[in-house]
Write an enzyme that holds these catalytic residues in place. Structure first.
Site, PDB file in Angstrom:
ATOM      1  CE1 TYR A 270      15.213  -7.054   7.862  1.00 53.92           C
ATOM      2  CE2 TYR A 270      15.432  -9.042   6.544  1.00 53.92           C
ATOM      3  CZ  TYR A 270      15.947  -7.848   7.012  1.00 53.92           C
ATOM      4  OH  TYR A 270      17.197  -7.444   6.618  1.00 53.92           O
TER       5      TYR A 270
ATOM      6  CB  SER B 126      16.891  -7.892   2.999  1.00 51.13           C
ATOM      7  OG  SER B 126      16.982  -9.272   3.296  1.00 51.13           O
TER       8      SER B 126
END
Length: 343
Positions: free
Chosen positions: A152, A127
């Site tokens: 995350y 990501s």
């Protein structure tokens, strides 16, 4: 090839599976169909894939090692594309254990199964959030990423580190993909485009974080799919010029690579909203809010390495991509636009 796509009922996994099937590959999909967002949407994506004779599906958790081992033993994959993960920066503040279970434990099982079943290439979703507090723009895979700003992001950086270890120890080719704000038809309901479109059609306010002073490198899903498809045919290789005296974070002496996949053209959040308003023909009611914890004010991908290695540059224009999403959204939900009210 025979390819495992985890997260195949998810947004990106669905589109990747469709493309691989279209190109004549045999695809095995795996997803736990959890209720993080609409199960119906996931099942509707899956129905389209199940129409293909070359598609097989397993409903399974990545964390279930015994089941994963059985699937790998039975199916004998050539390539694994791991797109299953617990997504979302803000949700990681509320439910951190979901991220550890899926993104750390689950990914460990993917690595172990890939190692023991002679997988030719493991491609996995990372990501853009791994860049964290880095303010050097555009974000480059050769930048340091030691300061994540959400759990995350930390799990995604962990995936890259874990993958490198397996590439180095077991000569497993691994390629990590740092996605930059993916959008498009069949998208996730927790993403901005989906939330904004739904609220505007219903005449409700939309939350505009950081008072609209945000820049995002929005990336259309077809550009993500094209990149992944090309990379399936290009297993990661070692960089012969890599040096431990001046270590390059983006490559390695092991068969390990990471790539940014972004549009290389950041868009102001307010311009993004304006593109939605233009397609809908409705003005949004905006609720301006401060920057949320874990969010970064701007993202911007340097994609030079991606272009050099696969001869492809993501560049779908934002209005074109938004138009395609809204046409899908209205068709899927059978909405009609009439004086800004959904009938």
């Amino acid at each position: 090839m025979k390819i495992l796509v985890t997260g195949s009922a998810g947004f990106i996994g669905f589109h990747v599976s469709k493309r691989l099937l279209k190109e004549g590959n045999e695809v095995v999909g795996l997803d736990n169909i959890n209720d993080y967002y609409s199960v119906q949407l996931k099942e509707d994506r899956l129905k389209q894939l199940l129409d293909h004779h070359n598609f097989t599906f397993y409903k399974n958790d990545l964390e279930d090692l015994a089941s994963m081992q059985n699937i790998f033993t039975k199916e004998k994959f050539d390539v694994v594309i791991n797109l299953a993960a617990q997504a979302g920066v803000r949700y990681s503040l509320e439910n951190p254990h979901a991220y550890i279970n899926s993104n750390i434990v689950g990914f460990t099982n993917i690595l172990e199964c890939s190692r023991h079943h002679n997988i030719q290439h493991l491609i996995y979703a990372s990501s853009s959030s791994v860049y964290g507090a880095n303010e050097s723009l555009p974000f480059s895979i050769h930048d340091n990423i030691d300061h994540p700003m959400s759990l995350y992001a930390a799990t995604k950086k962990s995936n890259e580190l874990m993958a490198h270890t397996y590439s180095q120890l077991f000569n497993l080719p691994t390629t990590g993909l740092r996605f930059f704000t993916v959008y498009g038809p069949w998208g996730r309901p927790d993403m901005a485009l989906f939330l904004f479109t739904k609220a505007i059609l219903e005449g409700k306010e939309i939350d505009v974080f950081n008072n609209g002073d945000m820049l995002r490198d929005f990336t259309f899903v077809d550009d993500i799919v094209e990149s992944i498809f090309r990379l399936t045919q290009r297993p990661a290789k070692s960089n012969p010029e890599w040096s431990g005296l001046n270590p390059d974070p983006g490559t390695s002496y092991a068969p390990y690579r990471v790539y940014n996949i972004g549009n290389n053209s950041p868009v102001k959040l307010l311009d993004f909203i304006e593109a939605i308003e233009k397609k809908l023909g409705i003005a949004a009611k905006k609720n301006f809010l401060p920057l949320q914890a874990g969010d970064v004010p701007q993202t911007f991908a340097n994609v030079d390495d991606l272009i050099n290695d696969i001869q492809f540059k993501p560049e779908t224009k934002i209005q074109d991509g938004i138009d395609q999403f809204i046409e899908w959204y209205i068709s899927y939900y059978k909405k009609t636009i009439e004086s800004g009210v959904t009938q």
